[in-house]
Design an enzyme around this catalytic site. Structure first.
Site, PDB file in Angstrom:
ATOM      1  N   LYS A 119       0.817  -1.209   0.000  1.00 29.88           N
ATOM      2  CA  LYS A 119       0.000   0.000   0.000  1.00 29.88           C
ATOM      3  C   LYS A 119       0.854   1.264   0.000  1.00 29.88           C
ATOM      4  O   LYS A 119       0.482   2.277  -0.588  1.00 29.88           O
ATOM      5  CB  LYS A 119      -0.952  -0.025   1.194  1.00 29.88           C
ATOM      6  CG  LYS A 119      -2.072  -1.048   1.046  1.00 29.88           C
ATOM      7  CD  LYS A 119      -3.002  -1.013   2.231  1.00 29.88           C
ATOM      8  CE  LYS A 119      -4.249  -1.870   1.974  1.00 29.88           C
ATOM      9  NZ  LYS A 119      -3.964  -3.238   1.622  1.00 29.88           N
ATOM     10  N   GLU A 203      -2.427   6.774   7.872  1.00 27.73           N
ATOM     11  CA  GLU A 203      -3.193   7.784   7.144  1.00 27.73           C
ATOM     12  C   GLU A 203      -3.960   8.648   8.126  1.00 27.73           C
ATOM     13  O   GLU A 203      -4.367   8.177   9.196  1.00 27.73           O
ATOM     14  CB  GLU A 203      -4.216   7.127   6.204  1.00 27.73           C
ATOM     15  CG  GLU A 203      -3.624   6.380   5.040  1.00 27.73           C
ATOM     16  CD  GLU A 203      -4.699   5.728   4.186  1.00 27.73           C
ATOM     17  OE1 GLU A 203      -5.865   5.688   4.645  1.00 27.73           O
ATOM     18  OE2 GLU A 203      -4.385   5.271   3.090  1.00 27.73           O
ATOM     19  N   HIS A 238     -13.796  -1.751  10.285  1.00 29.15           N
ATOM     20  CA  HIS A 238     -13.141  -1.423   9.012  1.00 29.15           C
ATOM     21  C   HIS A 238     -13.330  -2.520   7.975  1.00 29.15           C
ATOM     22  O   HIS A 238     -12.568  -2.609   7.024  1.00 29.15           O
ATOM     23  CB  HIS A 238     -11.651  -1.149   9.221  1.00 29.15           C
ATOM     24  CG  HIS A 238     -11.384  -0.234  10.367  1.00 29.15           C
ATOM     25  ND1 HIS A 238     -11.789   1.084  10.368  1.00 29.15           N
ATOM     26  CD2 HIS A 238     -10.787  -0.455  11.570  1.00 29.15           C
ATOM     27  CE1 HIS A 238     -11.438   1.633  11.514  1.00 29.15           C
ATOM     28  NE2 HIS A 238     -10.843   0.730  12.255  1.00 29.15           N
ATOM     29  N   ARG A 295      -7.479  -8.252  -7.209  1.00 28.38           N
ATOM     30  CA  ARG A 295      -8.202  -9.527  -7.153  1.00 28.38           C
ATOM     31  C   ARG A 295      -9.682  -9.270  -7.355  1.00 28.38           C
ATOM     32  O   ARG A 295     -10.118  -8.118  -7.457  1.00 28.38           O
ATOM     33  CB  ARG A 295      -7.985 -10.186  -5.784  1.00 28.38           C
ATOM     34  CG  ARG A 295      -8.338  -9.250  -4.623  1.00 28.38           C
ATOM     35  CD  ARG A 295      -8.307  -9.933  -3.290  1.00 28.38           C
ATOM     36  NE  ARG A 295      -8.352  -9.015  -2.172  1.00 28.38           N
ATOM     37  CZ  ARG A 295      -9.434  -8.429  -1.686  1.00 28.38           C
ATOM     38  NH1 ARG A 295     -10.601  -8.646  -2.272  1.00 28.38           N
ATOM     39  NH2 ARG A 295      -9.397  -7.625  -0.655  1.00 28.38           N
TER      40      ARG A 295
END
Length: 650
Positions: A119, A203, A238, A295
């Site tokens: 990421k 983040e 999440h 995916r």
């Protein structure tokens, strides 16, 4: 042109393995299942043409073993491997290993997985491509000191995310510096257990964003398109719970801009196959790149519903060198679709995963705009070693409201007993006025938690009277009828029980001693699965589901499992466990935080239990002294096992 696929190995389990096999069989492709030892009787094993036992129980000993999966492909003559989602689906080394063995990997090139699988690297690449990013830290220095400095600079709250992660694993919201060290350590352990990689990125945590993702597809000839967007804002821990397509309230201009950005992202890494570019959309309609999943997604059925396309068939055809079947301008967008994820978990207890036997499992009736992707059947065991998702309910309609009502009907027809599920919770979301009004953002569940997860209502005398009739009828059927009496008895069967009987019944945590039960006027229609009670000129009907060892009664919009119990034995058991903390689910002990003799405060973490790829802290319910530990790190424990003995402080 690639090698034609005649045999496909599905390197996954559960509903996604079954769903992939369904398309493969429709295309005339032979299917191979792989499974762990505990999954040897699982649904995906039963549906495959060939099944290979990988042994073990934990993913690291079975579904994550590249060597065993490749050996299974060789032994069965498979030309291709479909990884599904999770497990090895975004593992570049696995994709390379397949290629090195001459196998077609149903997914993007390993280089694309490398580019987006990290990421932090993906965000750097997207910044170079001009895709807007959420402010954050994506660097290599993973020390607590470095992360603390970066977070202090950007400000709390922040979101810790596993670099190689997905599905909410290895993800923690941190509100203050005091929480950082413990949250980081826990997220790293989860990430390492799920993905074999403990690295984190950070983040800024956006307030009330929407989670919008774009489905992209690219072929081997340089063509890339998007298939519209999905809204996945309804999440817990999440992890997505409700997904829908298209996203409500998106303007045509915003849809086009996000779609273009997603295609740009895919082209930047030479993408091939199915992928999803995920964005956060703030209240000012500004979107930020979050990650790309290389995916197939759990929520792909809603895209299939509004486009009329089979995305697994697209994957298989593209892997064999065929071009995309549509150009961008030809992509349909018809009606609206909503998906609900059915999990084995307890929403009233922090969404704690559940495991055990599905004593009763009944899916809704088939019909227009209705789809059920399931990986279980009645009688199956739900293991603590894997993700707790049981099935997905997908509804389509000409409008969003038609799709919502269709899904609501499906949820109300679904019946499950034997373990905790989020079925009532899902029903509450879909019928909530805010959801009906499309007031969506990632804080939806926490904002409406008191309504979505209400205190369990006190079951009334009226309920117990009906429950008693249902129980007595079910027991007489079991005693005097063939093995599946509710399938073979004539419609309108009536109980021949005496007018009164005594039984102790329990539904959930509530119980009642029923001394006098009037069973006159009670009948059970097996074809309609309906209990009818006729008394005092009034006829009332109640849906009733019966299975071996399970009785489930529908009462006031919810299913209630019924069980007989021995109150004396139950009292003795409660006395035996007094002062002891019990395992809330099956799982493994990953960390002990206390020792015998320690004095602890209420809320202190005593140990950490891992179940279904998530960590769960066992905390002291009050101040006290640890007088005994009945487990060590690495132990596998069953639900209800006494783990710690805690003596109250005087």
């Amino acid at each position: 042109m690639s090698t034609p696929i005649t045999t496909l190995l599905v390197a996954n389990r559960g509903e996604i393995a079954c769903r992939i096999m369904r398309t493969a069989k429709a295309l005339g492709i032979r299917t191979v299942a792989v499974h762990s030892e505990v999954d040897r009787h699982a649904q995906h094993v039963r549906e495959a043409d060939v099944a290979i036992n990988l042994g073990g129980a934990k993913p690291a000993d079975s579904y994550l073993r590249t060597d065993l999966i490749l050996a299974a492909a060789k032994a069965t003559g498979a030309q291709a491997v479909h990884p599904g989602y999770g497990f090895l689906s975004e593992n570049a080394e696995f994709a390379r290993a397949c290629e090195n063995q001459g196998l077609i990997f149903i997914g993007p090139p390993a280089s694309a997985i490398d580019a987006m699988g990290s990421k932090s690297a993906a965000k750097t690449l997207m910044a170079q491509a001009g895709v807007p990013l959420v402010p954050g830290y994506h660097g290599d220095d993973q020390s607590l000191t470095c992360l603390r400095q970066e977070i202090t600079a950007m400000g709390y709250p922040v979101l810790l995310k596993a670099v190689a992660g997905g599905g909410g694993k290895g993800m923690k919201v941190v509100e203050s510096d005091a929480e950082l060290a413990a949250a980081l350590a826990s997220a790293q352990r989860e990430a390492l257990a799920s993905f074999g990689d403990s690295r984190m990125l950070v983040e800024r945590y956006l307030i009330r964003p929407r989670h919008i993702e774009i489905q992209v597809f690219a072929d081997q000839h340089g063509h890339c398109i998007h298939l519209n967007e999905r809204d996945c804002s309804i999440q817990r821990r999440h992890q997505k719970v409700i997904e829908e397509a298209p996203a409500p309230g998106l303007s045509a201009a915003l849809r086009e801009a996000m779609g273009d950005a997603a295609v740009t992202a895919a082209k930047a890494i030479g993408y091939v196959g199915a992928g999803t570019v995920e964005f956060l959309l703030d209240e000012q309609q500004r979107f930020y790149f979050m990650e790309m999943n290389t995916r197939l997604q759990v929520e792909h059925p809603v895209t299939e519903a509004i486009t009329g396309q089979d995305l697994v068939a697209w994957q298989l055809n593209i892997a064999q060198g065929k071009p995309l079947p549509l150009e961008q301008a030809q992509v349909p967008l018809n009606g609206h679709a909503i998906e609900a994820r059915l999990y084995a978990e307890d929403p009233s207890n922090g969404f704690l995963p559940a495991s055990g036997r599905l004593a009763l499992y009944r899916e809704p009736a088939h019909g227009p705009g209705r789809r059920m992707d399931s990986g279980v059947s009645e009688g199956d065991d739900v293991s603590p070693f894997y993700d707790p998702m049981l099935a997905k309910l997908i509804a389509w309609g000409d409008t969003r409201e038609a799709a919502r009502l269709n899904l609501l009907g499906m949820l109300r027809e679904t019946a499950i007993a034997g373990l905790q599920t989020n079925l009532s919770f899902l029903t509450g979301i879909i019928e909530h006025p805010a959801f009906a009004a499309a007031q969506l953002d990632t804080g939806f569940i926490s904002r409406h938690e008191t309504v979505l997860i209400p205190p369990r209502p006190i079951l009334t005398d009226d309920f117990w009277a009906v429950a008693g009739c249902a129980w007595l009828i079910s027991q007489r059927l079991i005693e005097h009828a063939p093995p599946c009496p509710w399938q073979t008895l004539p419609s309108g069967w009536r109980s021949g029980l005496p007018a009164s009987s005594r039984v102790h019944l329990r539904s959930g945590e509530q119980g009642r001693q029923l001394d006098t039960l009037d069973t006159h006027g009670c009948s059970f229609d097996q074809s309609a699965q309906m209990l009818t009670i006729e008394r005092d000129g009034m006829t009332q009907r109640y849906p009733l589901r019966l299975a071996a060892g399970a009785v489930c009664l529908f009462w006031q919009s919810h299913w209630h499992p019924l069980q007989a119990f021995d109150p004396i034995s139950q009292a003795e058991q409660a006395q035996q466990h007094s002062g002891g903390l019990l395992a809330p689910m099956n799982g493994s002990i990953v960390r002990l935080m206390a020792q015998v003799g320690d004095r602890v405060q209420a809320g202190s973490v005593l140990l950490v239990l891992e179940a279904m790829k998530m960590e769960h802290s066992i905390r002291a319910p009050q101040d006290g002294k640890v007088t005994a530990l009945f487990c060590v790190e690495g132990d596998l424990v069953a639900e209800g096992t006494v783990l710690v003995e805690l003596e109250d402080s005087e």
